[in-house]
Design a protein around this motif. Structure first.
Motif, PDB file in Angstrom:
ATOM      1  N   LEU A   3      12.444   5.265   1.348  1.00 58.11           N
ATOM      2  CA  LEU A   3      13.720   5.132   0.385  1.00 58.11           C
ATOM      3  C   LEU A   3      13.320   5.184  -1.318  1.00 58.11           C
ATOM      4  O   LEU A   3      13.787   6.104  -1.906  1.00 58.11           O
ATOM      5  N   VAL A   4      12.287   4.398  -1.520  1.00 58.14           N
ATOM      6  CA  VAL A   4      11.800   4.179  -3.009  1.00 58.14           C
ATOM      7  C   VAL A   4      10.898   5.816  -3.322  1.00 58.14           C
ATOM      8  O   VAL A   4      11.338   6.047  -4.464  1.00 58.14           O
ATOM      9  N   LEU A   5      10.277   6.043  -2.223  1.00 55.52           N
ATOM     10  CA  LEU A   5       9.668   7.456  -2.544  1.00 55.52           C
ATOM     11  C   LEU A   5      10.634   8.611  -3.021  1.00 55.52           C
ATOM     12  O   LEU A   5      10.547   9.133  -4.048  1.00 55.52           O
ATOM     13  N   GLU A   6      11.770   8.659  -2.052  1.00 59.98           N
ATOM     14  CA  GLU A   6      12.552   9.808  -2.319  1.00 59.98           C
ATOM     15  C   GLU A   6      13.436   9.502  -3.655  1.00 59.98           C
ATOM     16  O   GLU A   6      13.788  10.469  -4.426  1.00 59.98           O
ATOM     17  N   PHE A  51      18.633  -2.651  -5.165  1.00 58.31           N
ATOM     18  CA  PHE A  51      17.440  -2.356  -4.347  1.00 58.31           C
ATOM     19  C   PHE A  51      16.186  -1.933  -5.005  1.00 58.31           C
ATOM     20  O   PHE A  51      15.109  -2.540  -4.672  1.00 58.31           O
ATOM     21  N   PHE A  52      16.523  -0.871  -5.785  1.00 60.46           N
ATOM     22  CA  PHE A  52      15.497  -0.257  -6.418  1.00 60.46           C
ATOM     23  C   PHE A  52      14.537  -1.263  -7.298  1.00 60.46           C
ATOM     24  O   PHE A  52      13.367  -1.303  -7.384  1.00 60.46           O
ATOM     25  N   LYS A  53      15.059  -1.939  -8.097  1.00 59.58           N
ATOM     26  CA  LYS A  53      14.784  -2.886  -8.717  1.00 59.58           C
ATOM     27  C   LYS A  53      13.786  -4.172  -8.231  1.00 59.58           C
ATOM     28  O   LYS A  53      12.853  -4.429  -8.555  1.00 59.58           O
ATOM     29  N   ARG A  54      14.553  -4.415  -7.045  1.00 61.57           N
ATOM     30  CA  ARG A  54      13.700  -5.445  -6.112  1.00 61.57           C
ATOM     31  C   ARG A  54      12.279  -4.942  -5.574  1.00 61.57           C
ATOM     32  O   ARG A  54      11.256  -5.484  -5.472  1.00 61.57           O
TER      33      ARG A  54
END
Length: 296
Positions: A242-245, A275-278
């Protein structure tokens, strides 16, 4: 490096119809130093097919999933339909390109190709160096492929499949030498299957239990095997995808945080932001600003 500011979401380019085979699932193209006219590939895009690029002589730089590659002589570059590609400028190269689609791999005579290391690409590689002996083998197989490509008839497709099988099998041996991993055990195959399932469903399935249900095993067994084989939890694999996308979208599209959250299956933008910052240590806005500054 170009980034999008007013264009729609990242385009996906299909494989054009091949004049020799009459289909749009396989193609081989030689290049003898011509300067290609490829304005669209200078912008972020995906290709709806696998591509192998053999370079005898090449210049320039391109990016795959935000990683830069300075093109080398006597090398192989390979990409899959899921990867995000950008070329910095049109540059000539001497070599050949082979392209084929998922539909081509779905044919009965090609089914085994899907399981080769080069296609599975468990190490997320993109570049293989070709020693002189390896390049000689590749050149011979390319010549055989090209000859059959120019020889229509009832035996064309079986022979193309046969030569391609030998070529991809040989390159898979090089792949395992340059990206060591060994023959997969049953648990390693489960890990690969799990990762392949994530690739297919990560936008709509955000729980490990949903993937365990797809694979007809318990969530506990899936989590135990994935952790033992990779050193990372099953949910971590999903979060990494998910982070990669998200990073792809932040780098290459003008999507708002709300649009991005919806695209990735999050219930709201604030949850996606947390979520992204975590996972990365920075907010989506901070990442977008830093990555675009680096590419300029």
């Amino acid at each position: 490096m170009h980034t999008l500011t007013t264009r729609p979401p990242i385009p996906i380019y299909p494989l054009e119809r091949d004049e020799m085979t009459g289909g749009s699932s396989f193609s081989i193209v030689r290049s003898a130093g011509e300067l290609p006219y490829e304005p669209d590939v200078l912008l972020p895009h995906r290709k709806a097919y696998y591509m192998l690029v053999f370079t005898k002589q090449a210049t320039g730089r391109h990016w795959v999933d935000a990683v830069p590659y300075v093109r080398q002589n006597h090398a192989l570059y390979f990409s899959s339909p899921s990867q995000l590609l950008v070329k910095e400028e049109p540059t000539p190269f001497w070599g050949a390109r082979i392209m084929f689609t998922n539909e081509f791999l779905a044919l009965q005579q090609n089914a085994a190709l899907r399981h080769l290391p080069l296609i599975q690409n468990p190490q997320n590689g993109h570049e293989l160096a070709l020693a002189p002996a390896d390049e000689a083998v590749v050149d011979d197989l390319l010549a055989q492929l090209e000859a059959e490509h120019h020889r229509p008839g009832e035996w064309q497709h079986p022979l193309l499949s046969a030569y391609l099988t030998v070529l991809l099998t040989y390159l898979s041996r090089l792949y395992t030498e340059q990206f060591p991993g060994g023959e997969p055990s049953a648990d390693q195959r489960l890990l690969r299957t799990y990762r392949a399932s994530i690739e297919e469903h990560f936008r709509e399935r955000h729980e490990v239990g949903a993937y365990a249900e797809l694979l007809h095993i318990s969530a506990g067994h899936l989590s135990e095997v994935v952790k033992a084989q990779s050193g990372r939890s099953a949910i971590k694999h999903l979060h990494e995808r998910l982070v990669l996308e998200a990073k792809r979208l932040l780098c290459y599209t003008p999507q708002s945080l709300k649009e991005m959250a919806f695209d990735l299956g999050f219930s709201d933008a604030s949850y996606f932001n947390r979520f992204f910052k975590r996972e990365t240590g920075v907010t989506p806005a901070e990442y977008r600003a830093s990555i675009r500054k680096m590419y300029q």
